[in-house]
Design a protein around this motif. Structure first.
Motif, PDB file in Angstrom:
ATOM      1  N   ARG A 149      -4.864  15.821  -4.163  1.00 35.72           N
ATOM      2  CA  ARG A 149      -4.767  17.241  -3.555  1.00 35.72           C
ATOM      3  C   ARG A 149      -5.603  17.339  -2.329  1.00 35.72           C
ATOM      4  N   ALA A 150      -6.717  16.728  -2.426  1.00 34.76           N
ATOM      5  CA  ALA A 150      -7.653  16.801  -1.194  1.00 34.76           C
ATOM      6  C   ALA A 150      -7.008  15.887  -0.108  1.00 34.76           C
ATOM      7  N   LEU A 151      -6.506  14.751  -0.521  1.00 33.87           N
ATOM      8  CA  LEU A 151      -6.062  13.826   0.348  1.00 33.87           C
ATOM      9  C   LEU A 151      -4.686  14.635   1.367  1.00 33.87           C
ATOM     10  N   ALA A 152      -4.043  15.235   0.768  1.00 33.34           N
ATOM     11  CA  ALA A 152      -2.699  15.794   0.797  1.00 33.34           C
ATOM     12  C   ALA A 152      -3.329  16.873   2.198  1.00 33.34           C
ATOM     13  N   ALA A 153      -4.179  17.607   1.864  1.00 37.36           N
ATOM     14  CA  ALA A 153      -4.757  18.638   2.524  1.00 37.36           C
ATOM     15  C   ALA A 153      -5.395  18.000   4.046  1.00 37.36           C
ATOM     16  N   GLU A 154      -5.964  16.899   3.859  1.00 36.80           N
ATOM     17  CA  GLU A 154      -6.704  16.279   4.808  1.00 36.80           C
ATOM     18  C   GLU A 154      -5.971  15.207   5.692  1.00 36.80           C
ATOM     19  N   LEU A 155      -4.567  14.857   5.027  1.00 40.21           N
ATOM     20  CA  LEU A 155      -3.474  14.097   6.095  1.00 40.21           C
ATOM     21  C   LEU A 155      -2.516  14.982   6.427  1.00 40.21           C
ATOM     22  N   ALA A 156      -2.324  16.202   6.074  1.00 41.09           N
ATOM     23  CA  ALA A 156      -1.063  17.088   6.290  1.00 41.09           C
ATOM     24  C   ALA A 156      -0.551  17.001   8.048  1.00 41.09           C
ATOM     25  N   GLY A 157       0.596  16.801   7.968  1.00 40.07           N
ATOM     26  CA  GLY A 157       1.161  16.428   9.203  1.00 40.07           C
ATOM     27  C   GLY A 157       1.011  14.901   9.781  1.00 40.07           C
ATOM     28  N   ARG A 158       0.315  14.269   9.128  1.00 37.63           N
ATOM     29  CA  ARG A 158       0.047  12.931   9.672  1.00 37.63           C
ATOM     30  C   ARG A 158       0.867  11.754   8.548  1.00 37.63           C
ATOM     31  N   ILE A 159       0.257  11.865   7.554  1.00 36.37           N
ATOM     32  CA  ILE A 159       0.867  10.910   6.201  1.00 36.37           C
ATOM     33  C   ILE A 159       1.430  11.868   5.073  1.00 36.37           C
ATOM     34  N   GLY A 160       2.554  11.473   4.381  1.00 36.53           N
ATOM     35  CA  GLY A 160       2.943  12.237   3.446  1.00 36.53           C
ATOM     36  C   GLY A 160       2.438  11.722   2.301  1.00 36.53           C
ATOM     37  N   VAL A 161       1.857  12.582   1.297  1.00 34.35           N
ATOM     38  CA  VAL A 161       1.127  12.649   0.106  1.00 34.35           C
ATOM     39  C   VAL A 161       1.500  12.926  -1.060  1.00 34.35           C
ATOM     40  N   THR A 162       2.100  12.273  -2.288  1.00 31.48           N
ATOM     41  CA  THR A 162       2.611  12.813  -3.414  1.00 31.48           C
ATOM     42  C   THR A 162       1.614  12.367  -4.422  1.00 31.48           C
TER      43      THR A 162
END
Length: 225
Positions: A149-162
Motif C-alpha cells: 500500500r505504501a509502495l502504491a502511493a509512492e509509485l503512483a503514475g510511474r509503476i502499477g502496483v497490485t
C-alpha cells in the motif's frame, strides 16, 4: 507484456504464473533455489539472502534487456507456537516472505520505470486475518500488505502496483507440515491457476489504470473474511 520476473517460480503459485505468462506470449524469468520448468530462464538464488536477491534481479534484467513486470510469489511457512519455532526459522520466514519482496522490487525499479511496468506482490488471507501458531507468517504477510500500500502511493503514475491476497491453494505449500497444520479433508482449496490469471489481469492494465488489491480465494475459504 514481455519479460516478467517471478520469484518462487519453480513451484506452487509461482509456477502457475510462469505458465500463464508463457501462455500469454510473455517471457517468464525466475528467481528460485530450484529450477523451474524446462526452457524457462532463471537464476538460482536463496531469497533469504536479500543482497543476492537484488543481484539476481539485476542479472535477469540485464539478460532480458528490459522488464515489464515483477511478481513476488515466493513464500513459505513453518507453523508453530512462537516459543517452539527456532529463531533462525522464524527470521527466515519473515526474510523470504517480506524482506526479499522489497529487495527484488527495489532492484527492478529503474527498469520498471523505463517500461512503465507493473508490480504484483503476494500476501495471504493471513495477511489480513491473524491466527495462532503463525506469528512469523502473519508478521510477514501483514507486512506485505503495508509495504504494498505504501509502495502504491509512492509509485503512483510511474509503476502499477497490485496487492494479491490469495486464500489456500492446491499446492505443495502444506506438504511438510505436521498433520495438525494441514488442511482438513473437507478443506476447499483454490486452483493456483485462477490466482495466476488474476495476476496477469493486473499486469495487463493500460497506462493510467491500476488494480490496487484483489482477494482471490475459493468461495468457501475459511480464513476470509
Amino acid at each position: 507484456m514481455d519479460a516478467v520476473i517471478i520469484t518462487g517460480g519453480s513451484s506452487g503459485l509461482g509456477a502457475a504464473v510462469v505458465a500463464a505468462v508463457g501462455k500469454a506470449g510473455g517471457r517468464p524469468l525466475v528467481i528460485d533455489r530450484q529450477p523451474p520448468a524446462d526452457g524457462v530462464e532463471w537464476v538460482e538464488c536463496d531469497l533469504a539472502d536479500t543482497r543476492a536477491a537484488e543481484a539476481a534481479t539485476r542479472e535477469l534484467i540485464e539478460r532480458a534487456g528490459t522488464v515489464d513486470g515483477v511478481v513476488t510469489a515466493a513464500g513459505f511457512d513453518v507453523p508453530g507456537a512462537l516459543a517452539d519455532v527456532p529463531g533462525e526459522v522464524w527470521d527466515r520466514i519473515v526474510t523470504v516472505d517480506l524482506l526479499a519482496t522489497a529487495a527484488v522490487i527495489r532492484a527492478a525499479l529503474p527498469a520498471l520505470e523505463l517500461s512503465h511496468g507493473g508490480v504484483v506482490t503476494v500476501s495471504s488471507t493471513l495477511g489480513i486475518k491473524a491466527v495462532g501458531d503463525a506469528t512469523a507468517y502473519c508478521a510477514a504477510k501483514f507486512g506485505v500488505v503495508g509495504f504494498t500500500r505504501a509502495l502504491a502511493a509512492e509509485l503512483a503514475g510511474r509503476i502499477g502496483v497490485t496487492l494479491i491476497i490469495p486464500g489456500g491453494m492446491r499446492t505443495r505449500f502444506f506438504d511438510e507440515r505436521d498433520d495438525r497444520y494441514k488442511p482438513g479433508p473437507d478443506a476447499v482449496l483454490n486452483d493456483p491457476a485462477h490466482v495466476a490469471d488474476a495476476i496477469l489481469f493486473a499486469l495487463r492494465q493500460p497506462p493510467g489504470s491500476a488494480v490496487r488489491e484483489m482477494v482471490v480465494a475459493a468461495e468457501r475459504e475459511s480464513s476470509y473474511p
